[in-house]
Motif scaffolding. Structure first.
Motif, PDB file in Angstrom:
ATOM      1  N   UNK A 104       0.536  -1.162   0.256  1.00 58.01           N
ATOM      2  CA  UNK A 104       0.291   0.178  -0.006  1.00 58.01           C
ATOM      3  C   UNK A 104       0.949   1.061   0.077  1.00 58.01           C
ATOM      4  N   UNK A 105       0.190   2.111   0.098  1.00 56.46           N
ATOM      5  CA  UNK A 105       0.344   3.320  -0.522  1.00 56.46           C
ATOM      6  C   UNK A 105      -0.535   4.267  -0.031  1.00 56.46           C
ATOM      7  N   UNK A 106       0.303   5.900   0.168  1.00 54.80           N
ATOM      8  CA  UNK A 106      -0.856   6.864   1.070  1.00 54.80           C
ATOM      9  C   UNK A 106      -1.644   6.950  -0.228  1.00 54.80           C
ATOM     10  N   UNK A 147       5.926  -1.084  -9.763  1.00 54.09           N
ATOM     11  CA  UNK A 147       6.080  -2.722  -9.189  1.00 54.09           C
ATOM     12  C   UNK A 147       5.632  -2.427  -7.478  1.00 54.09           C
ATOM     13  N   UNK A 148       5.062  -2.538  -7.420  1.00 54.49           N
ATOM     14  CA  UNK A 148       5.078  -2.978  -5.838  1.00 54.49           C
ATOM     15  C   UNK A 148       5.529  -4.003  -4.915  1.00 54.49           C
ATOM     16  N   UNK A 149       6.359  -3.747  -3.696  1.00 56.16           N
ATOM     17  CA  UNK A 149       6.788  -4.879  -2.627  1.00 56.16           C
ATOM     18  C   UNK A 149       6.548  -3.684  -1.501  1.00 56.16           C
ATOM     19  N   UNK A 155      -3.013  -7.660  -3.602  1.00 58.29           N
ATOM     20  CA  UNK A 155      -3.210  -6.176  -3.429  1.00 58.29           C
ATOM     21  C   UNK A 155      -4.692  -6.517  -3.697  1.00 58.29           C
ATOM     22  N   UNK A 156      -4.671  -7.099  -3.778  1.00 57.04           N
ATOM     23  CA  UNK A 156      -6.340  -7.259  -3.319  1.00 57.04           C
ATOM     24  C   UNK A 156      -7.228  -7.886  -2.491  1.00 57.04           C
ATOM     25  N   UNK A 157      -6.565  -7.553  -1.744  1.00 59.24           N
ATOM     26  CA  UNK A 157      -7.547  -7.816  -0.023  1.00 59.24           C
ATOM     27  C   UNK A 157      -8.236  -6.231   0.285  1.00 59.24           C
ATOM     28  N   UNK A 158      -7.787  -5.075  -0.027  1.00 61.52           N
ATOM     29  CA  UNK A 158      -7.712  -3.844   0.638  1.00 61.52           C
ATOM     30  C   UNK A 158      -8.540  -2.985  -1.011  1.00 61.52           C
ATOM     31  N   UNK A 218      -5.143  -1.360  -3.102  1.00 60.39           N
ATOM     32  CA  UNK A 218      -4.787  -1.979  -3.350  1.00 60.39           C
ATOM     33  C   UNK A 218      -5.191  -2.029  -4.619  1.00 60.39           C
ATOM     34  N   UNK A 219      -6.678  -2.282  -5.029  1.00 58.54           N
ATOM     35  CA  UNK A 219      -7.178  -2.903  -6.013  1.00 58.54           C
ATOM     36  C   UNK A 219      -7.156  -1.602  -6.722  1.00 58.54           C
ATOM     37  N   UNK A 220      -7.260  -0.228  -6.584  1.00 59.25           N
ATOM     38  CA  UNK A 220      -6.985   0.225  -7.513  1.00 59.25           C
ATOM     39  C   UNK A 220      -5.699   0.953  -8.001  1.00 59.25           C
ATOM     40  N   UNK A 221      -4.939   0.793  -7.134  1.00 58.25           N
ATOM     41  CA  UNK A 221      -3.208   0.791  -7.894  1.00 58.25           C
ATOM     42  C   UNK A 221      -3.849   0.014  -8.743  1.00 58.25           C
TER      43      UNK A 221
END
Length: 271
Positions: free
Chosen positions: A174-176, A194-196, A206-209, A212-215
């Protein structure tokens, strides 16, 4: 040289993980082991690990059955056991201890006690025709996400025509939310993101919240359980192989050199 049993590279410990990752991606289909080795204590100190590390690295390079890039260091603070970590799964976890290096989300390649090498599967066997792919894209940045992080950093990287960004996100990746528009702008300008996770252990999901899905919907690529620095090196390597986004995404999500585990291993310390 077909008569060579293995290669040992001496290296400073601070950036050894980066070099190990770079070699892991560059040296495709290795026929023999390539072992990086360093020391946490200088050779003029009574507690130096330099001699034993180097001696054992030569043993492993000559005798181990695997043909991969590995990092050999102490397993604990004594001299009774050493460990070979896979080049894409290793991180220096302490500033000064002799057992500073640890395999992250993976078991190590091998353990050595009293000159005996105990290996852990899976690993690539010796043999094969080496293919060298040593090109890297330099315009790739690693950004750590944190509360209050300046969103202008994305504008700077867009202006400087960077081609890739690895985000070291919080938790599951996640990111702000206030930087989302900048992330979208970067992607629209052709920057691969790329997200780590800065948690290190575990994997990005990134599917949990919803954030994350928006990203994901923006085009951010999940980095699975790759170390942030391994993802950085991999993205630099991938961007030097292709300019096609779909190919880039496929390569980033593919396990090329043991950097992505099917199941993330967590064993606390070492075996």
């Amino acid at each position: 040289d077909k008569d060579m049993d293995g290669i040992v590279l001496t290296h400073g410990t601070d950036t050894m993980g980066y070099t190990a990752a770079a070699l892991s991606f560059s040296l495709r289909n290795l026929p023999i082991p390539v072992i990086l080795v360093g020391s946490q204590r200088s050779s003029d100190r009574p507690s130096s690990d330099a001699y034993l590390n180097l001696k054992t690295a030569v043993l492993v390079a000559a005798k181990a059955p695997f043909a991969e890039v590995g990092v050999l260091m102490h397993s604990n603070i004594s001299d009774d056991e050493l460990i070979v970590h896979r080049g894409t799964k290793v991180r220096k976890m302490h500033t000064s201890r002799r057992d500073a290096f640890q395999s992250i989300n993976s078991i190590p390649l091998a353990k050595i006690r009293n000159g005996n090498i105990e290996v852990y599967k899976p690993y690539k066997n010796r043999g094969g025709n080496l293919e060298l792919k040593a090109e890297f894209e330099n315009k790739v940045a690693l950004i750590k996400c944190f509360p209050g992080m300046p969103s202008e950093i994305f504008d700077f990287l867009i202006e400087k025509k960077y081609r890739g960004i690895v985000l070291e996100g919080t938790g599951l990746g996640h990111a702000p939310e206030y930087v989302f528009s900048k992330i979208k702008r970067a992607i629209d300008n052709g920057i691969v993101i790329v997200m780590t996770s800065q948690c290190l252990f575990g994997r990005v999901n990134m599917n949990v919240y919803s954030t994350g899905r928006i990203l994901l919907s923006m085009g951010v690529i999940p980095g699975e359980d790759m170390l942030p620095e391994t993802a950085l090196v991999k993205l630099m390597w991938v961007l030097a192989q292709t300019n096609d986004f779909n190919e880039i995404k496929e390569l980033m999500l593919s396990n090329i050199a043991g950097e992505i585990s099917e199941r993330s291993e967590y064993r606390g310390k070492l075996l």
